[in-house]
Design a protein around this motif. Structure first.
Motif, short mmCIF file in Angstrom:
data_model
loop_
_atom_site.label_atom_id
_atom_site.label_comp_id
_atom_site.label_asym_id
_atom_site.label_seq_id
_atom_site.Cartn_x
_atom_site.Cartn_y
_atom_site.Cartn_z
N PRO A 68 -37.37 44.91 3.34
CA PRO A 68 -38.10 45.01 1.88
C PRO A 68 -39.38 45.87 1.95
N ARG A 69 -40.21 45.81 2.00
CA ARG A 69 -41.27 46.41 3.27
C ARG A 69 -40.65 48.02 3.16
N VAL A 70 -39.58 48.26 2.85
CA VAL A 70 -39.57 50.01 2.98
C VAL A 70 -39.19 50.32 1.68
N VAL A 71 -40.05 50.66 0.87
CA VAL A 71 -39.99 51.40 -0.41
C VAL A 71 -40.26 53.32 -0.57
N GLU A 72 -39.80 53.56 -1.50
CA GLU A 72 -40.23 54.33 -1.39
C GLU A 72 -40.86 54.72 -1.86
N GLY A 73 -41.59 56.42 -1.59
CA GLY A 73 -42.77 56.82 -0.64
C GLY A 73 -43.91 55.91 0.43
N SER A 74 -43.47 55.25 0.87
CA SER A 74 -43.66 54.41 1.88
C SER A 74 -43.44 55.43 2.87
N GLY A 75 -45.00 55.96 4.03
CA GLY A 75 -45.43 56.63 5.00
C GLY A 75 -44.73 56.37 6.00
N TRP A 76 -44.23 56.34 7.17
CA TRP A 76 -44.15 55.77 9.21
C TRP A 76 -43.92 56.62 9.21
N ILE A 77 -44.41 56.00 11.23
CA ILE A 77 -44.80 56.87 12.44
C ILE A 77 -43.15 56.29 12.75
N THR A 78 -42.07 56.65 13.16
CA THR A 78 -40.25 56.34 13.44
C THR A 78 -40.25 57.19 14.82
N GLY A 79 -39.02 57.10 15.43
CA GLY A 79 -38.47 57.52 16.54
C GLY A 79 -37.82 58.77 15.88
N ALA A 80 -38.24 59.62 16.48
CA ALA A 80 -37.10 61.34 15.91
C ALA A 80 -35.58 61.45 16.68
N ASN A 81 -34.94 60.45 17.14
CA ASN A 81 -33.86 60.36 17.81
C ASN A 81 -33.34 61.22 19.22
N VAL A 82 -35.29 61.88 19.59
CA VAL A 82 -35.42 62.52 20.76
C VAL A 82 -35.71 61.52 21.51
N GLU A 83 -35.77 61.37 23.40
CA GLU A 83 -36.49 61.19 24.11
C GLU A 83 -38.08 62.10 24.22
N GLY A 84 -39.10 61.32 23.79
CA GLY A 84 -40.03 61.91 24.06
C GLY A 84 -41.01 61.52 22.54
N LYS A 85 -40.40 62.01 21.65
CA LYS A 85 -40.82 62.62 20.38
C LYS A 85 -40.78 61.46 18.58
#
Length: 588
Positions: free
Chosen positions: A373-390
């Motif tokens: 629930p903390r993932v709401v519209e407008g919240s920004g994140w660092i997350t995986g890029a579905n690519v190794e090392g990125k």
């Protein structure tokens, strides 16, 4: 007639049983209350049955006061009623199933909602027959994967289960409160501390659900509470989400190199070193979006992968996840799952939606993606890029990715806000001793329980279900009432009122013990008399302390002078008194 240890079925042990993990298990076996038959299955010996009977009597008295009537169902029941409600499949491996000689399916009942419902359907047909409350005290059977801790978590256990039947929702509310109030009286009489918490109904179904938890360090349940009065078990806790934010002025997301960062901590370290925040604040785990792959096994046997996105400073709470994805079984994705889905780049998994791609067409896997629930519209994140090392920096929810649902699976932490606004919560451990449910019309609908209302119209009955764990309560009382010598029962459930010990070697000690026993029983007390002739005083004293009857009268050295010793096992006090004064003190 007094109960004499010379012919009582009792043997005490000096050593703890090798399989015992908790104090109550050790002492109940050593003191001769129960004996293990198999993992999670125990035989009840005379002392144990007396304590169990005392607990059951208190429950019966309060059930009668609440207007409930006692019945008794068999433990062995046919498949059909449980199949009609869907629970034959829902229980999965959690129940004992068997076939009779003709091949018909049966089960050892884990609970009795179905047959209670059918009984009322068979006998009642009018609103004039309601409200109705009936209950039983009966053994239940559940195939616990890890039966342990003695009576605290067994495969066979005794429960009191009550059921209320009303034809209006208002009537259910009244019946529910009558049972809830009775539970408070029961636990108060038993001397048990309790906290009433909001709970998940689980396989029982229904709407309102509350647990009575006994706070204890050996408890299997974690619950939360606030200083303002909120209380819930972790499965029922609901997260207070932050407000949605506009993303119109937010900078575009950016894919950056983050080599050798398969964990949240390594990601945070590299982010702070190579990609510091423009505002100077350090990146933390809470700025990251962790994507956890879980596997669901549905009732039809199909296996489904689901990716759960949650803040990186939170772990998945398995109990909350089991509730969120019920009735499916849940476990971690395995190596075979990852081989079948090469788009899942371990350590660098990013968000996507089964509804469509995110971060390019290659990112769409068709796997369901759900978020905290903390993932709401407008919240920004660092997350995986579905690519190794990125990893992706500044990925904005609602702008750059969507989701297929919201789930409550993240661990609850001390300081999280209570959902009712009553302040931050703290976490504590507890053991469930009772549970009350408003079942509503789930079982009545499935089994066709209807009555005619005031207008002659058929209406579906609404139900409540109310359970108390009798044998678990006995173990909890033992767990909370002991010392380094043995058990110390509360007077309300002690197997006897007084333990009289003939401790001298002279005949006069036995004569005084007999006299004390006769006078105490004449006054209406229940006495256990240790009249064993060739057992040393030390052994008798050790048994008296181990068995745990709270008041002990010893006829020993002072017996020739008409004096006895009184022990109070609860306070540790001992006093030497004339026999008449001792009897008067015990019968006052």
């Amino acid at each position: 007639m007094p109960t004499r240890l010379t012919n009582y079925f009792l043997r005490t042990l000096r050593e703890d049983p090798s399989d015992a993990e908790v104090t109550s298990h050790k002492l109940l076996v050593r003191a001769g209350y129960i004996r293990r038959q198999a993992p999670g299955i125990f035989a009840w010996l005379p002392l144990g049955l007396r304590v169990k009977g005392k607990i059951e009597q208190i429950i019966r008295e309060e059930m009668t006061a609440a207007g409930a009537h006692e019945v008794h169902f068999p433990a062995l029941l046919p498949r059909e009623p449980y199949e009609a409600t869907g629970r034959w499949e829902e229980y999965g491996d959690g129940i004992f199933r068997l076939k009779d000689r003709k091949g018909a399916d049966y089960l050892l009942a884990p609970t009795h909602e179905e047959v209670f419902t059918l009984l009322v359907k068979d006998l009642y047909s009018s609103y004039k027959d309601l409200p109705l409350a009936i209950y039983q005290i009966q053994d239940k059977y559940r195939d616990e994967a890890r039966p342990r801790a003695g009576l605290l978590r067994g495969r066979e256990f005794t429960m009191k289960d009550a059921y209320s039947f009303d034809y209006t929702d208002e009537g259910l509310d009244t019946s529910y409160m009558a049972q809830r109030d009775a539970y408070e009286r029961i636990f108060t009489r038993l001397g048990l501390d309790y906290v009433i918490v909001q709970a998940d109904a689980g396989a029982m179904g229904g709407s309102r659900s509350e647990e009575f938890l006994h706070p204890t360090p050996v408890g299997e349940d974690t619950f939360v509470r606030s200083a303002g009065g909120y209380a819930a078990n972790v499965e029922a806790f609901t997260t207070t989400p932050p407000a949605a934010r506009s993303f119109e002025r937010l900078t575009p997301q950016e894919v950056l190199d983050t080599p050798d960062t398969p964990t949240i901590q390594t990601l945070v370290d590299v982010a702070n070193e190579k990609h510091p925040r423009p505002d100077g604040r350090a990146w933390t785990a809470a700025d990251t979006l962790k994507n956890v792959v879980v596997a669901l096994t549905h009732l039809d046997g199909t296996r489904e992968l689901v990716v759960v996105g949650l803040p990186g400073d939170r772990e998945v709470d398995l109990k909350r996840a089991e509730v969120a994805f019920a009735p499916a079984d849940i476990d971690a994705a395995n190596e075979d799952d990852f081989r079948k889905h090469p788009g899942l780049v371990r350590g660098y998994i990013g968000p996507w939606s089964a509804e469509g791609p995110v971060l390019g067409e290659e990112a769409s896997t068709g796997i369901r993606y759900v978020v905290d629930p903390r993932v709401v519209e407008g919240s920004g994140w660092i997350t995986g890029a579905n690519v190794e090392g990125k990893h992706v920096f500044g990925l904005v929810a609602g702008r750059d990715f969507g989701w297929d649902g919201v789930v409550e699976v993240a661990e609850v932490k001390p300081g999280d806000p209570a959902p009712d606004g009553s302040g931050p919560v703290e976490l504590a451990r507890g053991m469930e001793i009772g549970h009350v449910f408003q079942l509503g019309r789930k079982y009545a609908d499935a089994l066709g329980l209807k009555v005619l209302d005031e207008n002659g119209k058929l209406v579906t009955v609404t139900m409540g279900s109310y359970g108390i764990g009798v044998t678990r309560i006995l173990a909890i009382i033992a767990e909370e009432n002991n010392d380094d010598k043995g058990l110390v029962w509360p007077a309300s459930v002690s197997p006897f009122d007084v333990h009289v010990v003939a401790a001298g070697r002279d005949a006069v000690a036995f004569e005084v013990a007999e006299q004390a026993t006769a006078e105490l029983e004449a006054a209406g007390l229940d006495v256990l008399l240790d009249d064993r002739p060739k057992v040393s005083p030390g052994v008798k004293f050790g048994d008296a302390e181990l068995i745990g009857i709270p008041r002990v009268l010893v006829a020993g050295r002072g017996a020739a002078d008409g004096e006895v010793e009184l022990w109070d096992r609860r306070t540790g006090e001992r006093a030497t008194l004339p026999l008449a004064e001792a009897v008067a003190a015990l019968t006052a």
